[in-house]
Design an enzyme around this catalytic site. Structure first.
Site, PDB file in Angstrom:
ATOM      1  N   CYS A  91       0.831  -1.207   0.000  1.00  0.00           N
ATOM      2  CA  CYS A  91       0.000   0.000   0.000  1.00  0.00           C
ATOM      3  C   CYS A  91       0.869   1.261   0.000  1.00  0.00           C
ATOM      4  O   CYS A  91       1.419   1.627  -1.025  1.00  0.00           O
ATOM      5  CB  CYS A  91      -0.997  -0.032   1.150  1.00  0.00           C
ATOM      6  SG  CYS A  91      -2.385   1.119   0.924  1.00  0.00           S
ATOM      7  N   HIS A 187      -3.620  -5.147   0.565  1.00  0.00           N
ATOM      8  CA  HIS A 187      -3.106  -5.524   1.884  1.00  0.00           C
ATOM      9  C   HIS A 187      -3.141  -7.039   2.069  1.00  0.00           C
ATOM     10  O   HIS A 187      -4.074  -7.579   2.666  1.00  0.00           O
ATOM     11  CB  HIS A 187      -3.929  -4.850   2.989  1.00  0.00           C
ATOM     12  CG  HIS A 187      -3.610  -3.412   3.201  1.00  0.00           C
ATOM     13  ND1 HIS A 187      -2.627  -2.994   4.066  1.00  0.00           N
ATOM     14  CD2 HIS A 187      -4.127  -2.300   2.630  1.00  0.00           C
ATOM     15  CE1 HIS A 187      -2.543  -1.664   4.035  1.00  0.00           C
ATOM     16  NE2 HIS A 187      -3.447  -1.221   3.175  1.00  0.00           N
ATOM     17  N   GLU A 189      -1.592  -8.839   4.105  1.00  0.00           N
ATOM     18  CA  GLU A 189      -1.559  -9.230   5.521  1.00  0.00           C
ATOM     19  C   GLU A 189      -2.956  -9.288   6.120  1.00  0.00           C
ATOM     20  O   GLU A 189      -3.163  -9.919   7.174  1.00  0.00           O
ATOM     21  CB  GLU A 189      -0.668  -8.258   6.320  1.00  0.00           C
ATOM     22  CG  GLU A 189      -1.288  -6.945   6.699  1.00  0.00           C
ATOM     23  CD  GLU A 189      -1.390  -5.922   5.568  1.00  0.00           C
ATOM     24  OE1 GLU A 189      -1.907  -4.808   5.824  1.00  0.00           O
ATOM     25  OE2 GLU A 189      -0.959  -6.231   4.427  1.00  0.00           O
TER      26      GLU A 189
END
Length: 220
Positions: A91, A187, A189
């Protein structure tokens, strides 16, 4: 494997560390690195917008600027680039890598509603460039991913090659032509391991690939 350096401060980055923990990859969070040889790679996480002066523009829609963090992360990136060590940008990290190599950013996208919700992540599809690392990882040319940003790559930096695009033309992933550097606008994660979700691909593949680069010191 040596530790992965997460270039940040004043933030627990719990989702990033959880993903690394799941792969049994040691990590350290620090905005400064005095010895690059102590680390296998650099992870540049998400966060606020960069100061647009770094790409020679005045502020026209940037938010949550932290110029000190910009300088710290750019310095970290420069050190890892000189050492030719792997870097993963996520990001904000994706955008910072672009600016580091001389690229520019769209400070506020006309199509930002495609890319973020008022609460939580948006989900949209991206088109993968054939032959890119993403096609290798997922064996697909269209991937549903999460999304939470209002800025995007405008002109790509020197040596950076787009690996995926959103429907509005947003550059969603990049690799460097000769250095072990990759970045994604979404993202992973927040779509991996305990946070895996049925409406996106699994983000663990990004972290597994980055860990392989770090372990092997291979090129992207």
């Amino acid at each position: 494997m040596k530790k992965i350096l997460i270039g940040g401060r004043d933030n627990p980055y719990k989702n990033y560390t959880a993903a690394l923990d799941a792969l049994k990859i040691p990590w350290k969070i620090d905005p400064v690195c005095h010895d690059v040889s102590s680390f296998s790679g650099l992870l540049l996480p998400g966060g606020g917008d960069m100061d647009p002066s770094f790409y020679h523009e005045s502020d026209s829609g940037s938010k949550n600027i932290d110029k000190k963090l910009d300088l710290e992360q750019l310095s970290l990136l420069a050190a890892f680039v000189r050492a030719k060590k792997p870097v993963l940008g996520i990001c904000r990290g994706h955008q910072l890598i672009n600016v580091f190599f001389g690229g520019t950013l769209i400070q506020h996208m006309d199509t930002w509603k495609l890319h973020r919700l008022e609460k939580g992540d948006a989900v949209h599809e991206i088109s993968v460039v054939p032959g890119s690392f993403l096609q290798t990882l997922y064996n697909r040319t269209v991937l549903p991913v999460n999304s939470c940003h209002h800025q995007a790559v405008k002109s790509t930096g020197r040596g950076l090659i787009p690996a995926a695009y959103a429907a509005d033309g947003t550059v969603e992933a990049m690799v460097h032509e000769s250095l072990p550097i990759l970045s994604v606008q979404w993202h992973p994660e927040r779509m991996a391991f305990a946070l895996s979700r049925p409406d996106t691909v699994n983000g663990k593949e990004i972290f597994k690939y980055f860990s392989l680069l770090c372990a092997n010191d291979a090129a992207v």
